[in-house]
Design an enzyme around this catalytic site. Sequence first.
Site, PDB file in Angstrom:
ATOM      1  N   HIS A 170       2.803  -4.352   1.023  1.00 14.09           N
ATOM      2  CA  HIS A 170       3.577  -3.136   0.712  1.00 14.09           C
ATOM      3  C   HIS A 170       5.044  -3.249   1.140  1.00 14.09           C
ATOM      4  O   HIS A 170       5.825  -2.322   0.895  1.00 14.09           O
ATOM      5  CB  HIS A 170       2.963  -1.908   1.393  1.00 14.09           C
ATOM      6  CG  HIS A 170       1.595  -1.559   0.882  1.00 14.09           C
ATOM      7  ND1 HIS A 170       1.335  -1.326  -0.451  1.00 14.09           N
ATOM      8  CD2 HIS A 170       0.405  -1.426   1.531  1.00 14.09           C
ATOM      9  CE1 HIS A 170       0.038  -1.052  -0.600  1.00 14.09           C
ATOM     10  NE2 HIS A 170      -0.542  -1.118   0.584  1.00 14.09           N
TER      11      HIS A 170
ATOM     12  N   ASP B  48      -6.321  -6.909  -2.800  1.00 15.24           N
ATOM     13  CA  ASP B  48      -6.443  -5.765  -1.895  1.00 15.24           C
ATOM     14  C   ASP B  48      -6.759  -4.507  -2.718  1.00 15.24           C
ATOM     15  O   ASP B  48      -6.416  -4.430  -3.896  1.00 15.24           O
ATOM     16  CB  ASP B  48      -5.107  -5.595  -1.159  1.00 15.24           C
ATOM     17  CG  ASP B  48      -5.183  -4.619  -0.001  1.00 15.24           C
ATOM     18  OD1 ASP B  48      -5.372  -5.081   1.147  1.00 15.24           O
ATOM     19  OD2 ASP B  48      -5.046  -3.399  -0.241  1.00 15.24           O
TER      20      ASP B  48
ATOM     21  N   HIS C 292      -5.408  -1.766  -2.495  1.00 17.17           N
ATOM     22  CA  HIS C 292      -4.157  -1.052  -2.768  1.00 17.17           C
ATOM     23  C   HIS C 292      -3.219  -1.906  -3.626  1.00 17.17           C
ATOM     24  O   HIS C 292      -3.194  -3.140  -3.494  1.00 17.17           O
ATOM     25  CB  HIS C 292      -3.449  -0.701  -1.449  1.00 17.17           C
ATOM     26  CG  HIS C 292      -4.275   0.158  -0.550  1.00 17.17           C
ATOM     27  ND1 HIS C 292      -4.988  -0.353   0.513  1.00 17.17           N
ATOM     28  CD2 HIS C 292      -4.515   1.490  -0.572  1.00 17.17           C
ATOM     29  CE1 HIS C 292      -5.639   0.644   1.118  1.00 17.17           C
ATOM     30  NE2 HIS C 292      -5.371   1.769   0.481  1.00 17.17           N
TER      31      HIS C 292
ATOM     32  N   ASP D 163     -10.356  -4.440   1.694  1.00 20.93           N
ATOM     33  CA  ASP D 163     -10.622  -3.005   1.818  1.00 20.93           C
ATOM     34  C   ASP D 163     -11.234  -2.392   0.555  1.00 20.93           C
ATOM     35  O   ASP D 163     -11.427  -1.185   0.489  1.00 20.93           O
ATOM     36  CB  ASP D 163      -9.355  -2.241   2.224  1.00 20.93           C
ATOM     37  CG  ASP D 163      -8.099  -2.756   1.565  1.00 20.93           C
ATOM     38  OD1 ASP D 163      -8.180  -3.619   0.675  1.00 20.93           O
ATOM     39  OD2 ASP D 163      -7.001  -2.275   1.943  1.00 20.93           O
TER      40      ASP D 163
HETATM   41 ZN   LIG Z   1      -5.080  -2.265   1.373  1.00 14.92          ZN
END
Ligand SMILES: [Zn+2]
Length: 307
Positions: free
Chosen positions: A126, A163, A165, A244
């Site tokens: 991120h 991931d 995200h 995750d």
């Molecule tokens: Zn993540």
Amino acid sequence: MLTAYLSHPDCERHVMGPDHPECPERLAALNDHLLIKGLLDCVQPVDAPEATDAQLLRVHDAAWLYRLQDLIPTEGYARLDADTLVNPFTLRAARRAAGAAAHAVDLVLSGQAPNAFCAVRPPGHHAGRHGGSGFCFFNNASVAVAQALSEHGLQRVALVDFDVHHGDGSEDIWAGDERVLLCSSYQADLFPFRDASPPAANVVLAPLPARSGGPAMRAAIETHWLPALARFAPELIVVSAGFDAHREDDMGNLGWSEADYLWLSQQLLAQAQASCGGRIVSCLEGGYSLSALARSAAAHLRVLVEA
Ligand SMILES: [Zn+2]
């Protein structure tokens, strides 16, 4: 030659407060599990060096380095955003995590290891060119990609992110750079809530609906990632390895299992073997259910070790 396994005790000194899910116990749980499974006997452990300013400045601007340095407290915590905090050891840990990624590239591209896994935190995907967010400070996987391009002269590097995200920071850094193919799968409608339309031709997105499960992921990878990777023929594959999306992880809701991470890792290895002699550098990103993280990362690492 054994898989390089890069980590450093400094990575466990960065803490974002009690009960924060991105906690030092993540690495401890992973190491314990790998030890029990005998996998640590099958790797060459490497102490992660700190990333140099030059390595960081290939993917981040200097203003962000200065801002982060200024934010670090002498004691206690300081806040970068609602979910992302720093303590006195954060900068050192972040430099180790990014340095691990860069050094892993050096080891793999110089033939000292067939592939590498960086068991590090804080995570990185991120973190964009102008700053960190979402538990991330420096974009470790992107530092690895830049090391391969700038230091080793590679012309085609794939950055693959599974991931749960969306790796918005990596996208900010590499969108439009034709030397890099960025393949990203993630749960739609989850942090960082970014538009699912690819920002450039070198970005392949596979947004997945909540509760879609492992079979939907496999179908999306086979449809979107694998043909793009085969066409691109990368000289190195760098992985943003977040765990995750596991069904036991409360952070997301994709319902993957260890078998899904194993399958995905096998697909990436097959592509790497087809185009670049199996060269993979993998960097830990998310994964917050300690047991599921350890089991999933072990499945991923086993593929690298047995390559
Ligand atoms: Zn993540």
